[in-house]
Design a protein around this motif. Structure first.
Motif, short mmCIF file in Angstrom:
data_model
loop_
_atom_site.label_atom_id
_atom_site.label_comp_id
_atom_site.label_asym_id
_atom_site.label_seq_id
_atom_site.Cartn_x
_atom_site.Cartn_y
_atom_site.Cartn_z
N UNK A 39 0.85 -1.19 0.00
CA UNK A 39 0.00 0.00 0.00
C UNK A 39 0.88 1.24 0.00
N UNK A 40 0.44 2.24 -0.76
CA UNK A 40 1.05 3.56 -0.68
C UNK A 40 0.03 4.49 -0.05
N UNK A 41 0.44 5.20 0.99
CA UNK A 41 -0.41 6.19 1.63
C UNK A 41 0.07 7.56 1.18
N UNK A 42 -0.81 8.33 0.59
CA UNK A 42 -0.46 9.68 0.13
C UNK A 42 -0.84 10.65 1.25
N UNK A 43 0.17 11.24 1.89
CA UNK A 43 -0.12 12.21 2.95
C UNK A 43 0.15 11.63 4.32
N UNK A 44 1.03 12.30 5.06
CA UNK A 44 1.39 11.82 6.40
C UNK A 44 0.81 12.67 7.49
N UNK A 45 -0.47 13.04 7.37
CA UNK A 45 -1.18 13.69 8.48
C UNK A 45 -1.67 12.62 9.44
N UNK A 46 -2.55 13.02 10.36
CA UNK A 46 -3.03 12.06 11.36
C UNK A 46 -3.78 10.91 10.70
N UNK A 47 -4.54 11.22 9.63
CA UNK A 47 -5.29 10.17 8.93
C UNK A 47 -4.37 9.19 8.22
N UNK A 48 -3.43 9.71 7.45
CA UNK A 48 -2.53 8.85 6.70
C UNK A 48 -1.68 7.97 7.61
N UNK A 90 -0.32 -1.91 8.43
CA UNK A 90 0.85 -2.72 8.81
C UNK A 90 0.47 -3.76 9.85
N UNK A 91 -0.45 -3.37 10.74
CA UNK A 91 -0.82 -4.29 11.82
C UNK A 91 -1.54 -5.53 11.29
N UNK A 92 -2.09 -5.44 10.07
CA UNK A 92 -2.74 -6.63 9.49
C UNK A 92 -1.88 -7.20 8.36
N UNK A 93 -0.62 -6.84 8.33
CA UNK A 93 0.33 -7.55 7.48
C UNK A 93 0.66 -6.91 6.14
N UNK A 94 0.18 -5.67 5.92
CA UNK A 94 0.50 -5.01 4.64
C UNK A 94 1.86 -4.33 4.71
N UNK A 95 2.52 -4.26 3.56
CA UNK A 95 3.72 -3.43 3.44
C UNK A 95 3.27 -2.04 3.07
N UNK A 96 3.71 -1.04 3.80
CA UNK A 96 3.17 0.31 3.60
C UNK A 96 4.30 1.33 3.45
N UNK A 97 4.11 2.25 2.50
CA UNK A 97 4.99 3.41 2.39
C UNK A 97 4.11 4.66 2.49
N UNK A 98 4.54 5.62 3.29
CA UNK A 98 3.81 6.89 3.40
C UNK A 98 4.60 7.95 2.65
N UNK A 99 3.96 8.62 1.71
CA UNK A 99 4.61 9.69 0.94
C UNK A 99 4.07 11.03 1.42
N UNK A 122 11.16 3.65 10.24
CA UNK A 122 11.61 4.92 9.65
C UNK A 122 11.64 4.84 8.11
N UNK A 123 12.00 3.66 7.58
CA UNK A 123 12.13 3.61 6.11
C UNK A 123 10.79 3.52 5.39
N UNK A 124 9.68 3.49 6.15
CA UNK A 124 8.37 3.52 5.49
C UNK A 124 7.85 4.96 5.37
N UNK A 125 8.61 5.92 5.90
CA UNK A 125 8.15 7.31 5.92
C UNK A 125 9.02 8.14 4.99
N UNK A 135 1.75 -0.26 -6.49
CA UNK A 135 1.11 -0.64 -5.22
C UNK A 135 -0.21 -1.33 -5.51
N UNK A 136 -0.59 -2.27 -4.61
CA UNK A 136 -1.89 -2.93 -4.75
C UNK A 136 -3.02 -2.00 -4.30
N UNK A 137 -2.69 -1.13 -3.35
CA UNK A 137 -3.70 -0.27 -2.75
C UNK A 137 -3.10 1.13 -2.57
N UNK A 138 -3.90 2.16 -2.89
CA UNK A 138 -3.46 3.54 -2.66
C UNK A 138 -4.44 4.18 -1.68
N UNK A 139 -3.93 4.76 -0.62
CA UNK A 139 -4.77 5.45 0.35
C UNK A 139 -4.50 6.94 0.19
#
Ligand SMILES: Cc1cc2nc3c(=O)[nH]c(=O)nc-3n(C[C@H](O)[C@H](O)[C@H](O)COP(=O)(O)OP(=O)(O)OC[C@H]3O[C@@H](n4cnc5c(N)ncnc54)[C@H](O)[C@@H]3O)c2cc1C
Length: 388
Positions: A5-14, A22-31, A115-118, A144-148
């Motif tokens: 998953x790619x998360x666009x935006x690192x505010x409180x929601x992102x 991540x807690x359910x096993x996804x690999x996540x990057x926050x941009x 740290x490397x996911x941020x 990415x399989x999923x974009x948030x």
């Protein structure tokens, strides 16, 4: 399914979405577009519904450590006359509100991510057919399989994928906020005056978050915003004057309030989910904007955790989140209208008499209309401990 998953935006929601996925096993990057992670802003009220979501992620205790101790609370008119009051037990019955400095909440969420996911200074320009972002003007592409899309009220992703969605509008209110060092007996307090509201939310360690909001034309700014607030609440009851006296003028932030007044017809398209203010930016009068973003993250992760395809998971996310968040947004607008929105003395008198007539039990059950929400189960390891 589990995937990337790619998360666009690192505010409180992102960040919440990233922790939950991540807690359910996804690999996540926050941009995140900004050069640094962090939150501009003063305090934020985390309502019991969002506290339960943070508890589900193993982060509730860390938030409580920085936040409001167990206290009574009430609403007053500007002369200090009680319109409603709940002792600490009654308030807790509806679940405990925890106000916290935004920077502390952001730090707690970040501490649960490697740290490397941020990634900072990453300006996302496209999410279809793949995620494209610019670093120093140079394009980078990610699969990415999923974009948030958690890129806030001005969401670029929303305007790309929902081009017909009306733009956010000014909600008629401007707001000031500050966190101050303050010792003295305090309660959680809200004061309603004609066209203006003032709120007091004690934090941990002798700090207090206050906010003021008033009906106003948009775009007005003053050299001394603290003086503006002082003039607005001149003659109001203690502890308001004492809190303002303790405030450093440089600590005062002012923002005009905008909202997505026209509800979106969907929060998901293809493999992209809209989340937080990008999906449902609302007025702050119920203190639920970020709380709904936190809920979004946990519900999205739950939907992505049980073997469903991304399409099925996002259909479930949309089905569960859209009606609730849009109902909260409508209620928040209404609360603003009957709260700080009234200026007419007769209307204010009627509202105040009605508020005074509500018994404590009914007040508690009214509060739980939205804050009684409980998160879905996450088939997950808790993420409260820092990742290895
Ligand atoms: C006066 C006021 C008081 C409030 N009080 C409360 C309260 O007490 N309780 C509460 O729950 N809510 C409150 N809210 C609402 C709350 O602040 C928001 O709902 C919440 O911060 C939204 O979080 P978000 O992560 O969805 O969006 P944002 O916080 O806006 O984060 C979006 C992020 O995306 C990044 N970004 C944007 N575009 C891109 C791009 N193209 N590429 C990469 N990154 C990008 C931005 O830099 C930002 O970091 C209040 C709001 C206001 C105005």
């Amino acid at each position: 399914m589990r995937g990337t998953a790619v998360v666009v935006g690192g505010g409180l929601g992102g960040l919440t979405a990233a922790v939950a996925l991540r807690s359910v096993g996804w690999e996540v990057v926050v941009l995140e577009r900004a050069p640094e992670f962090g939150e501009v802003g003063a305090g934020i009220g985390v309502m019991p519904n969002a506290m339960r979501a943070l508890d589900a992620l193993g982060l509730g205790e860390a938030v409580r450590e920085h936040g409001t101790p167990r206290l009574p609370g009430g609403v007053r008119d500007h002369r200090g006359r009680a319109l409603g009051h709940l002792d600490a037990d009654e308030l807790e019955r509806g679940g405990r509100l925890v106000a916290i400095h935004r920077a502390d909440l952001h730090r707690v969420l970040r501490s649960a991510l490697p740290a490397d996911s941020l990634v900072t200074s990453a300006d996302v320009v496209e999410v279809e057919p793949e995620v494209r972002y610019l670093v120093d003007g140079e394009p980078v592409v990610l699969e990415a399989d999923l974009v948030v899309a958690a890129d806030g009220i001005g969401s670029r992703v929303r305007s790309r994928l929902w081009p017909d969605a009306p733009a956010p509008v000014y909600a008629g209110t401007t707001a000031w906020r500050a966190v101050v060092d303050f010792t003295g007996p305090l309660e959680i307090g809200q004061t309603l005056g004609p066209g203006t509201e003032f709120g007091v939310l004690p934090l941990a360690a002798g700090r207090v978050y206050w906010y003021a909001a008033t009906l106003s034309a948009p775009g007005l700014r003053a050299d001394d915003e603290l003086a503006e607030v002082r003039a607005l609440v001149d003659g109001w009851h203690e502890p308001i004057p004492a809190l303002l006296a303790a405030t450093d003028p440089r600590a005062v932030l002012r923002h005009d309030v905008h909202e997505l007044a026209s509800p979106l017809p969907g929060y998901a398209r293809g493999r992209v989910a809209l989340l937080g203010d990008a999906a449902h930016a609302m007025t702050p009068f119920l203190g639920q904007g970020a709380c709904q973003a936190v809920e979004d993250g946990v519900v999205l992760a739950a939907a992505c955790s049980d073997g469903a395809s991304v399409a099925e998971a996002l259909a479930r996310y949309d089905r569960e989140r859209r009606p609730r968040t849009q109902a909260v947004a409508r209620a928040s607008r209404l609360v603003g209208r009957v709260g700080l929105g009234l200026r007419n003395p007769v209307a204010i008198g009627v509202r105040n008499a009605l508020m005074r007539s509500v018994p404590a039990k009914a007040a508690v059950s009214g509060m739980t209309r939205f804050s009684g929400w409980r998160p879905p189960a996450l088939s997950a390891r808790p993420v409260g401990d820092p990742p290895a």
